[in-house]
Write an enzyme that holds these catalytic residues in place. Structure first.
Site, PDB file in Angstrom:
ATOM      1  N   HIS A   1      26.837  33.158  39.461  1.00 20.18           N
ATOM      2  CA  HIS A   1      27.461  33.632  38.222  1.00 20.18           C
ATOM      3  C   HIS A   1      27.442  32.589  37.098  1.00 20.18           C
ATOM      4  CE1 HIS A   1      28.379  37.172  40.399  1.00 20.18           C
ATOM      5  NE2 HIS A   1      29.499  36.793  40.975  1.00 20.18           N
TER       6      HIS A   1
ATOM      7  N   GLU B   1      28.651  45.593  40.119  1.00 22.14           N
ATOM      8  CA  GLU B   1      28.154  44.764  39.021  1.00 22.14           C
ATOM      9  C   GLU B   1      26.731  45.169  38.686  1.00 22.14           C
ATOM     10  OE1 GLU B   1      28.885  40.717  40.833  1.00 22.14           O
ATOM     11  OE2 GLU B   1      29.898  42.120  42.163  1.00 22.14           O
TER      12      GLU B   1
ATOM     13  N   HIS C   1      32.449  41.780  36.051  1.00 20.61           N
ATOM     14  CA  HIS C   1      32.849  41.667  37.444  1.00 20.61           C
ATOM     15  C   HIS C   1      34.220  42.306  37.693  1.00 20.61           C
ATOM     16  CE1 HIS C   1      32.932  40.166  41.480  1.00 20.61           C
ATOM     17  NE2 HIS C   1      31.966  39.271  41.298  1.00 20.61           N
TER      18      HIS C   1
HETATM   19  C1  BGC Z   1      28.998  37.991  44.886  1.00 20.07           C
HETATM   20  C2  BGC Z   1      29.916  37.683  46.023  1.00 20.07           C
HETATM   21  C3  BGC Z   1      31.054  36.853  45.513  1.00 20.07           C
HETATM   22  C4  BGC Z   1      31.751  37.649  44.439  1.00 20.07           C
HETATM   23  C5  BGC Z   1      32.910  36.928  43.828  1.00 20.07           C
HETATM   24  C6  BGC Z   1      29.788  38.794  43.897  1.00 20.07           C
HETATM   25  O1  BGC Z   1      28.980  39.120  42.805  1.00 20.07           O
HETATM   26  O2  BGC Z   1      27.839  38.638  45.293  1.00 20.07           O
HETATM   27  O3  BGC Z   1      29.239  36.998  47.055  1.00 20.07           O
HETATM   28  O4  BGC Z   1      31.935  36.511  46.520  1.00 20.07           O
HETATM   29  O5  BGC Z   1      30.851  38.000  43.427  1.00 20.07           O
HETATM   30  O6  BGC Z   1      32.571  35.665  43.505  1.00 20.07           O
END
Ligand code: BGC
Length: 403
Positions: free
Chosen positions: A154, A368, A229
């Site tokens: 991210h 997402e 998210h």
């Molecule tokens: C990821 C997860 C992660 C989550 C929160 C998601 O987009 O794929 O592995 O734990 O985001 O960070």
């Protein structure tokens, strides 16, 4: 009142909206001027009343003020922070008209900064993982600081979710919301090029929360993969497991991952696996099957390759989630080729959210919309490269309802 007729702009006090008196005194101009302090409301009729207000939310350790914008249509209310252009609350009625917050979050800024697993945040410059934080572009190598085992997740250690965005109220006869902007300098988190991003969140009278992404890069080409998210529990935030939510996911295939949740590069059909949600199926129905990909992900944490053709405003139907008891639904349309369906596997009960409830594994889902994880290292995936002179545009719509 039909949408094309002029509407009456009225000022309402904080007290009238039941949201505290902090900002009640300040007056604002017409709705299309940015409000200086408090509420700008546009009265509609029984078709829905659009309103928006702004309140202080907190101050960063560096002394930067963070605001919360709350906008609604008389039925759905969304609160968003300038911290991370974050969806803090989404209140929607269930089948019986009981309104609850269905999105995970916090009621204070320090918890967002210290604890948040990206609750509701706008994610950038690159959503999901880049293997070892490394990629090459036009023959040059770049290194993003890793923050998820040996990988970058991210956008690296200080992604767009941890920035204070500029905010501008957006109000039309049929929708209300906020345009958030952030300029990411050349080299920030190791990414090349100065990226100017605007993400506009609007709610219309049909209960659609629309997210329009726009970005341009100056100086050097870069890679971009923006998403939001938000975590939902359609029975209400903090109400327990989402195992009983029914999901229909328009995806003929998905991208399997290695132990570090990096795509192997394969595009695998979902048919005959627990990844097939093309027919509505409870999320929990197969989540504990011994499929190796479910073991690696501790549940669903995978990019799905969306199918079908765009069917609405150039967007395609991606997914519908339904909570059978209260009846709430959220339907997602997107311009993106993929979506990460994440079943909240890493929530571990170590902190309390906005309603003072602990969030445990499987207490929420995130969906997402995105380009595929680690695309810069997979030439067979749709490209995430953005060059100077080009414009990145994408749209995702979350539509709220009941069934
Ligand atoms: C990821 C997860 C992660 C989550 C929160 C998601 O987009 O794929 O592995 O734990 O985001 O960070």
């Amino acid at each position: 009142m039909p949408d094309h007729l002029p509407r009456r702009h009225v000022l309402r006090t904080a007290g009238a909206l039941g949201l505290g008196a902090a900002a009640a005194g300040a007056l604002t101009g017409p709705a299309d001027a940015a409000p200086t302090a408090t509420t700008v409301a546009s009265m509609g009729s029984h078709h829905g009343r659009l309103s928006i207000r702004k309140d202080p939310f907190g101050t960063t350790p560096e002394g930067v003020g963070v605001d919360v914008y709350t906008f609604g249509n008389g039925r759905v209310t969304v609160s968003m922070l300038t911290w991370g252009a974050t969806i803090q609350r989404v209140e929607t009625p269930d089948r019986r008209g009981r309104t609850e917050n269905i999105s995970l979050g916090f009621d204070n800024l320090p918890d967002y900064a210290a604890l948040s697993p990206y609750f509701g945040a706008t994610i950038g410059r690159y959503g999901n993982r880049i293997a070892k934080g490394r990629f090459t572009l036009d023959g040059r190598s770049y290194q993003i600081p890793v923050n998820n085992g040996e990988n970058a997740l991210h956008g690296g250690t200080l992604g767009f979710d941890k920035k204070v965005w500029k905010a501008k109220v957006v109000q039309t006869p049929s929708a209300v919301g906020v345009a958030f902007s952030y300029v990411s300098p050349d080299g920030e988190m190791g990414f090349p090029g100065e990226l100017t991003t605007t993400v506009t969140y609007t709610l219309n009278k049909q209960d659609d929360l629309r997210i329009d992404y726009h970005a341009t890069v100056a100086g050097k080409p870069t890679v971009v993969n923006l998403t939001n998210h938000v975590y939902f529990n359609l029975a209400g935030e903090g109400s327990g497991s989402i195992d009983g939510h029914v999901l229909q996911l328009n995806a003929p295939s998905y991208t399997p991952v290695d132990e570090g949740l990096i795509p192997t590069g394969e595009i695998a059909p979902v048919a005959g696996t627990p990844f097939d949600f093309n027919r509505p199926t409870a999320i929990g129905a197969r989540i504990r099957d011994d499929h190796p990909q479910l073991v690696i992900g501790r549940g669903y944490d995978h990019n799905f390759v969306l199918g079908g053709k765009p069917d609405r405003d150039g967007l395609r139907f991606a997914a519908r989630f339904w909570e059978p008891e209260g009846g709430r639904t959220v339907t997602v349309h997107t311009a993106e080729p993929g979506a990460q369906f994440y079943s909240g596997n890493f929530l571990d009960g170590t902190f309390q959210g906005i309603g003072n409830k602990s969030y445990r594994q499987g207490d929420a889902f995130a969906f997402e919309t995105q380009h595929f994880p680690d695309s810069p290292n997979h030439p067979n995936f749709p490209s995430t490269v953005l060059r100077p002179g080009e414009t990145y545009r994408s749209t995702t719509v979350y539509s709220f309802g009941t069934k």
